[in-house]
Design an enzyme around this catalytic site. Structure first.
Site, PDB file in Angstrom:
ATOM      1  N   GLN A   1       8.696  16.048  10.028  1.00 53.50           N
ATOM      2  CA  GLN A   1       7.682  15.056  10.381  1.00 53.50           C
ATOM      3  C   GLN A   1       6.332  15.710  10.632  1.00 53.50           C
ATOM      4  O   GLN A   1       5.290  15.142  10.322  1.00 53.50           O
ATOM      5  CB  GLN A   1       8.125  14.272  11.615  1.00 53.50           C
ATOM      6  CG  GLN A   1       9.365  13.434  11.390  1.00 53.50           C
ATOM      7  CD  GLN A   1       9.222  12.513  10.184  1.00 53.50           C
ATOM      8  OE1 GLN A   1       8.392  11.626  10.162  1.00 53.50           O
ATOM      9  NE2 GLN A   1      10.039  12.747   9.168  1.00 53.50           N
TER      10      GLN A   1
ATOM     11  N   ASP B   1      14.137   8.543   4.956  1.00 55.12           N
ATOM     12  CA  ASP B   1      12.867   8.495   4.237  1.00 55.12           C
ATOM     13  C   ASP B   1      13.066   8.167   2.770  1.00 55.12           C
ATOM     14  O   ASP B   1      12.177   7.584   2.138  1.00 55.12           O
ATOM     15  CB  ASP B   1      12.153   9.850   4.344  1.00 55.12           C
ATOM     16  CG  ASP B   1      11.322   9.973   5.603  1.00 55.12           C
ATOM     17  OD1 ASP B   1      11.122   8.958   6.299  1.00 55.12           O
ATOM     18  OD2 ASP B   1      10.871  11.095   5.900  1.00 55.12           O
TER      19      ASP B   1
ATOM     20  N   GLN C   1     -10.603   0.500   1.687  1.00 55.83           N
ATOM     21  CA  GLN C   1     -11.106  -0.374   0.624  1.00 55.83           C
ATOM     22  C   GLN C   1      -9.977  -1.075  -0.114  1.00 55.83           C
ATOM     23  O   GLN C   1     -10.133  -2.224  -0.551  1.00 55.83           O
ATOM     24  CB  GLN C   1     -11.993   0.411  -0.354  1.00 55.83           C
ATOM     25  CG  GLN C   1     -11.340   1.584  -1.055  1.00 55.83           C
ATOM     26  CD  GLN C   1     -11.503   2.887  -0.296  1.00 55.83           C
ATOM     27  OE1 GLN C   1     -11.633   2.895   0.923  1.00 55.83           O
ATOM     28  NE2 GLN C   1     -11.499   3.998  -1.020  1.00 55.83           N
TER      29      GLN C   1
ATOM     30  N   TYR D   1       0.847  -1.188   0.000  1.00 56.03           N
ATOM     31  CA  TYR D   1       0.000   0.000   0.000  1.00 56.03           C
ATOM     32  C   TYR D   1       0.883   1.239   0.000  1.00 56.03           C
ATOM     33  O   TYR D   1       1.740   1.396   0.876  1.00 56.03           O
ATOM     34  CB  TYR D   1      -0.939   0.039   1.211  1.00 56.03           C
ATOM     35  CG  TYR D   1      -1.880   1.220   1.133  1.00 56.03           C
ATOM     36  CD1 TYR D   1      -2.969   1.187   0.269  1.00 56.03           C
ATOM     37  CD2 TYR D   1      -1.642   2.377   1.868  1.00 56.03           C
ATOM     38  CE1 TYR D   1      -3.816   2.280   0.154  1.00 56.03           C
ATOM     39  CE2 TYR D   1      -2.488   3.471   1.753  1.00 56.03           C
ATOM     40  CZ  TYR D   1      -3.565   3.422   0.895  1.00 56.03           C
ATOM     41  OH  TYR D   1      -4.390   4.506   0.771  1.00 56.03           O
TER      42      TYR D   1
ATOM     43  N   ASN E   1      -3.019   6.264   6.743  1.00 59.46           N
ATOM     44  CA  ASN E   1      -3.701   7.046   7.761  1.00 59.46           C
ATOM     45  C   ASN E   1      -4.414   6.125   8.746  1.00 59.46           C
ATOM     46  O   ASN E   1      -4.276   4.899   8.699  1.00 59.46           O
ATOM     47  CB  ASN E   1      -4.668   8.041   7.107  1.00 59.46           C
ATOM     48  CG  ASN E   1      -5.762   7.343   6.299  1.00 59.46           C
ATOM     49  OD1 ASN E   1      -6.009   6.143   6.457  1.00 59.46           O
ATOM     50  ND2 ASN E   1      -6.410   8.089   5.426  1.00 59.46           N
TER      51      ASN E   1
ATOM     52  N   GLU F   1       5.209 -34.425  29.964  1.00 56.79           N
ATOM     53  CA  GLU F   1       4.034 -33.704  29.482  1.00 56.79           C
ATOM     54  C   GLU F   1       2.839 -34.625  29.265  1.00 56.79           C
ATOM     55  O   GLU F   1       1.797 -34.201  28.761  1.00 56.79           O
ATOM     56  CB  GLU F   1       4.379 -32.960  28.192  1.00 56.79           C
ATOM     57  CG  GLU F   1       5.424 -31.865  28.411  1.00 56.79           C
ATOM     58  CD  GLU F   1       5.721 -31.050  27.163  1.00 56.79           C
ATOM     59  OE1 GLU F   1       5.244 -31.426  26.068  1.00 56.79           O
ATOM     60  OE2 GLU F   1       6.418 -30.033  27.287  1.00 56.79           O
TER      61      GLU F   1
ATOM     62  N   HIS G   1       3.719 -39.121  21.631  1.00 64.93           N
ATOM     63  CA  HIS G   1       4.996 -38.477  21.345  1.00 64.93           C
ATOM     64  C   HIS G   1       6.149 -39.366  21.813  1.00 64.93           C
ATOM     65  O   HIS G   1       7.145 -39.572  21.104  1.00 64.93           O
ATOM     66  CB  HIS G   1       5.088 -37.122  22.075  1.00 64.93           C
ATOM     67  CG  HIS G   1       4.379 -36.005  21.382  1.00 64.93           C
ATOM     68  ND1 HIS G   1       3.018 -35.980  21.211  1.00 64.93           N
ATOM     69  CD2 HIS G   1       4.849 -34.840  20.838  1.00 64.93           C
ATOM     70  CE1 HIS G   1       2.676 -34.865  20.581  1.00 64.93           C
ATOM     71  NE2 HIS G   1       3.774 -34.146  20.349  1.00 64.93           N
TER      72      HIS G   1
ATOM     73  N   GLU H   1       9.136   6.127  16.338  1.00 67.61           N
ATOM     74  CA  GLU H   1       9.366   5.618  14.984  1.00 67.61           C
ATOM     75  C   GLU H   1      10.746   6.062  14.501  1.00 67.61           C
ATOM     76  O   GLU H   1      11.545   5.263  14.021  1.00 67.61           O
ATOM     77  CB  GLU H   1       8.277   6.145  14.059  1.00 67.61           C
ATOM     78  CG  GLU H   1       8.464   5.764  12.598  1.00 67.61           C
ATOM     79  CD  GLU H   1       7.531   6.516  11.675  1.00 67.61           C
ATOM     80  OE1 GLU H   1       7.340   6.042  10.536  1.00 67.61           O
ATOM     81  OE2 GLU H   1       7.002   7.586  12.062  1.00 67.61           O
ATOM     82  N   HIS H   2      11.012   7.356  14.597  1.00 70.47           N
ATOM     83  CA  HIS H   2      12.310   7.926  14.225  1.00 70.47           C
ATOM     84  C   HIS H   2      12.949   8.550  15.463  1.00 70.47           C
ATOM     85  O   HIS H   2      12.286   9.289  16.190  1.00 70.47           O
ATOM     86  CB  HIS H   2      12.153   9.012  13.159  1.00 70.47           C
ATOM     87  CG  HIS H   2      11.414   8.579  11.929  1.00 70.47           C
ATOM     88  ND1 HIS H   2      10.097   8.941  11.682  1.00 70.47           N
ATOM     89  CD2 HIS H   2      11.802   7.817  10.879  1.00 70.47           C
ATOM     90  CE1 HIS H   2       9.718   8.423  10.528  1.00 70.47           C
ATOM     91  NE2 HIS H   2      10.729   7.732  10.020  1.00 70.47           N
TER      92      HIS H   2
ATOM     93  N   HIS I   1       3.901  15.936   7.722  1.00 75.14           N
ATOM     94  CA  HIS I   1       3.266  14.733   7.186  1.00 75.14           C
ATOM     95  C   HIS I   1       1.759  14.808   7.305  1.00 75.14           C
ATOM     96  O   HIS I   1       1.023  14.475   6.376  1.00 75.14           O
ATOM     97  CB  HIS I   1       3.770  13.487   7.923  1.00 75.14           C
ATOM     98  CG  HIS I   1       4.907  12.815   7.237  1.00 75.14           C
ATOM     99  ND1 HIS I   1       4.784  12.191   6.019  1.00 75.14           N
ATOM    100  CD2 HIS I   1       6.197  12.631   7.606  1.00 75.14           C
ATOM    101  CE1 HIS I   1       5.938  11.674   5.659  1.00 75.14           C
ATOM    102  NE2 HIS I   1       6.823  11.931   6.603  1.00 75.14           N
TER     103      HIS I   1
ATOM    104  N   SER J   1       3.074   9.444  11.233  1.00 75.18           N
ATOM    105  CA  SER J   1       4.524   9.553  11.424  1.00 75.18           C
ATOM    106  C   SER J   1       4.864  10.329  12.689  1.00 75.18           C
ATOM    107  O   SER J   1       4.092  11.148  13.179  1.00 75.18           O
ATOM    108  CB  SER J   1       5.146  10.245  10.207  1.00 75.18           C
ATOM    109  OG  SER J   1       6.551  10.149  10.244  1.00 75.18           O
TER     110      SER J   1
END
Length: 435
Positions: free
Chosen positions: A260, A361, A189, A127, A212, A415, A420, A327-328, A263, A238
């Protein structure tokens, strides 16, 4: 930007100081995304056309980008921009190839061989946002590692403009990286279409890319459904956190904060410093630079929920940064590498005065699809490994089973998994009878 003294706050105040912007109308957002996802699942391409008309204000006949549109897009771009996209792609590829996982094998005991083999995820969906600003760099950040991983089919969705065409630079970057199909779809969508498939859009195994709040919510919803798709990470608005000392250049610091903030209105920027003088100078510089920006109105909305935080020391700044998990993270201090060992949670780190976040970036070679909203505590940024599956292989000789079989049988018995245990002991008995 709000000015805060970290050491004057109680615990509740500190939590509030580091709080991200609330995802407004959270319940309404979840319900709205749920309706979109349900419509795409039920009505397929018809819903995609209707939603594109509603949200992207374009009437689409064909959802997939045609070959002639790629040709026209390339022809329309400035040669300097095409050269920059190719240059960035080469550096991104160089880093991601060097950092990619490799097959490996080890003998964990005599006659016991354990290996790791790598297989690409067969069909992936990328995306690429293009709302207030198209992001061809995201097409590079996702398309390059997908190609290195060897994914059989790479599908990309990006919103169309009102004229029904995708951004030319996004199309050029997509074709350059070897994306197989591009669709003129955006928002929740697009995520639903790639997750569940329609007559036009192939169903993908895993989805990648930032977006977003609607895109992020759609990714979270489809990842929880058994017939949905896996996702790379929750990658939302961001954010950047800067740690700066008295020697930092306030012009650079302000520029990094604004890079930033522009954004989107839900972005967040934070400055931590042990210097009151530096905080004062950056505050003035942010105002000065912001007034000159084409996206000043957007930046101001982000700055309204951002922070200038005074700390007692750089060591405390690192503690606060780890708590925030940005994030940064930019370390604009005299000796940034001295702080690096203390960094525990961050998507990507930028060291020193000459390393603006912008290079990450676009073209330093690292990936800009990174965990946000505190998810850097447990997620990593996109890499070649994100597009691969790691499959382990083991092979034992008869002596290998003799060596580790008793350990297996003992643990299985503990166990209370008798089948097994017998899967091992029956073989050991057979070996015993033939010697």
């Amino acid at each position: 930007m709000r000015r805060i003294d970290w050491n004057a706050l109680d615990e509740q105040g500190r939590r509030e100081a580091l709080a991200r912007p609330a995802q407004s109308r959270a319940a309404e957002l979840r319900e709205g995304v749920g309706r979109i996802v349900a419509a795409v699942r039920a009505q397929g391409d018809a819903a995609l056309r209707e939603l594109s008309a509603k949200y992207d204000h374009c009437a689409l006949t064909a959802l997939e980008v045609a070959d002639d549109e790629f040709v026209a897009a390339e022809a329309s771009l400035d040669p300097a921009l095409k050269a920059a996209i190719r240059e960035a792609a080469a550096r991104i590829e160089a880093f991601h190839r060097a950092a990619a996982l490799q097959p490996m094998g080890v003998d964990t005991a005599p006659g016991v061989r354990v290996e790791r083999m790598l297989r690409p995820i067969q069909r992936v969906g990328l995306y690429v946002p293009a709302g207030s600003a198209p992001l061809p760099s995201t097409a590079l950040m996702l398309g390059v590692p997908a190609r290195i991983a060897g994914c059989r089919e790479v599908v990309l969705c990006s919103p169309a403009r009102a004229d029904g065409r995708c951004d030319a630079a996004v199309l050029y970057a997509a074709r350059l990286t070897g994306v197989h199909k591009v669709f003129k779809l955006g928002g929740a969508q697009a995520i639903a279409a790639m997750a569940y498939g329609t007559a036009s859009v192939p169903k993908c195994d895993k989805l990648f890319g930032p977006g977003n709040a609607w895109v992020t919510e759609a990714k979270l919803q489809i990842s929880c459904e058994p017939d949905g798709a896996a996702i790379d990470m929750p990658a939302g608005p961001s954010e950047v956190l800067v740690i700066a000392d008295v020697a930092a250049n306030p012009t650079f610091v302000a520029a990094d904060l604004l890079s930033q903030a522009e954004h989107g209105p839900d972005s967040q920027v934070i400055l931590l410093s042990d210097s009151a003088t530096l905080l004062d100078r950056v505050a003035r510089e942010v105002e000065r630079q912001c007034a000159e920006l084409p996206r000043a109105e957007i930046a101001r909305l982000a700055l309204a929920q951002s922070r200038l935080i005074a700390v007692a020391s750089l060591a405390q700044a690192v503690e606060v940064s780890n708590r925030y998990a940005p994030e940064h993270l930019i370390l604009q201090v005299t000796a940034p590498r001295r702080l690096l060992d203390g960094i525990e949670s961050a998507g990507s780190v930028f060291l020193g005065a000459w390393t603006p976040e912008s290079v990450g970036d676009y073209c330093s070679g690292s990936n800009h699809v990174l965990p946000t909203y505190g998810h850097a505590r447990s997620y990593s940024g996109v890499s070649v490994a994100s597009f691969q599956k790691q499959i382990t292989v083991q092979e034992l000789s008869a002596d290998g089973l003799r060596g580790i079989g008793p350990c297996t049988a003992t643990l299985a018995a503990a166990e209370q998994l008798e089948a097994h245990r017998r899967a091992v002991t029956l073989r050991l008995a057979e070996l015993e009878s033939t010697t």
